[in-house]
Structure formats: C-alpha cells, structure tokens
Design a protein around this motif. Sequence first.
Motif, PDB file in Angstrom:
ATOM      1  N   ALA A  90       0.786  -1.232   0.000  1.00 20.76           N
ATOM      2  CA  ALA A  90       0.000   0.000   0.000  1.00 20.76           C
ATOM      3  C   ALA A  90       0.820   1.284   0.000  1.00 20.76           C
ATOM      4  O   ALA A  90       0.388   2.290  -0.554  1.00 20.76           O
ATOM      5  N   ASP A  91       1.986   1.263   0.626  1.00 18.84           N
ATOM      6  CA  ASP A  91       2.770   2.474   0.836  1.00 18.84           C
ATOM      7  C   ASP A  91       3.581   2.827  -0.410  1.00 18.84           C
ATOM      8  O   ASP A  91       4.774   2.579  -0.485  1.00 18.84           O
ATOM      9  N   THR A  92       2.918   3.452  -1.365  1.00 19.32           N
ATOM     10  CA  THR A  92       3.567   3.742  -2.648  1.00 19.32           C
ATOM     11  C   THR A  92       4.585   4.879  -2.576  1.00 19.32           C
ATOM     12  O   THR A  92       5.476   4.961  -3.409  1.00 19.32           O
ATOM     13  N   ASP A  93       4.453   5.766  -1.579  1.00 20.74           N
ATOM     14  CA  ASP A  93       5.421   6.866  -1.483  1.00 20.74           C
ATOM     15  C   ASP A  93       6.559   6.586  -0.498  1.00 20.74           C
ATOM     16  O   ASP A  93       7.454   7.411  -0.324  1.00 20.74           O
ATOM     17  N   GLY A  94       6.526   5.407   0.145  1.00 22.67           N
ATOM     18  CA  GLY A  94       7.626   4.977   0.992  1.00 22.67           C
ATOM     19  C   GLY A  94       7.787   5.721   2.310  1.00 22.67           C
ATOM     20  O   GLY A  94       8.854   5.699   2.904  1.00 22.67           O
TER      21      GLY A  94
END
Length: 109
Positions: A90-94
């Motif tokens: 889910a954490d696409t922006d890291g």
Amino acid sequence: MAMNSILNADDIKKALAAFAAVDSFNHKKFFEMVGLKAKSADDVKKVFLVVDADSSGFIEENEMKTLLKRFSPEGRDLSDKETKAFLQAADTDGDGKISIDEFTALVHQ
C-alpha cells in the motif's frame, strides 16, 4: 462508525474466518470478500476512517496490525510478516504509513 454500517456483517464474518490462520492474510482477497472492493470511493474512505484509530489521516503500522479487529472485535492481529507485506503493497510513497489515497488505490486494485 461501525464497519457493519458500511459493509455486510455476514461478509465480514466469512472473510475473518477465511483468514483466521496466522500468515494467511491476503489484502486483495480480504477486501473482495468483505465487499469493499465493489464499494464507492466514499465508502472506502469511511472504512479508512474506522481503521485510522488515532485520526492522524494515516494508517500507521500499529493500526495495520489491528486491521482485522477494526472490522470485528473477533478479528485477530496481523502477524509482523503480514503487516509488513500489507504496508509494502500500500505504501507507494515509501513514508512508512498509508494515506487515504494509497488505501483507496489498494482496495480498488
């Protein structure tokens, strides 16, 4: 707001039973089984707000761990392995947490 005001209680119960075993959680199948995948973006945001227990605007790791309990008190905690896999998906922006946009995109994958 209770989850069963957004989703069908029987669907939630069946999905929780399907993922009762530790390390069996699959977010895609879970969201489909509870009927969330077919819901509108507004309903997905309502679910996000329930999962975001501290109302920070993000789902942090400790909230991910208790995700299933947010759907029903009978739910179990996710294992560390499941939590990390869910975060990674889910954490696409890291940034180490899930925003409402990331959650909505994940649900509708």
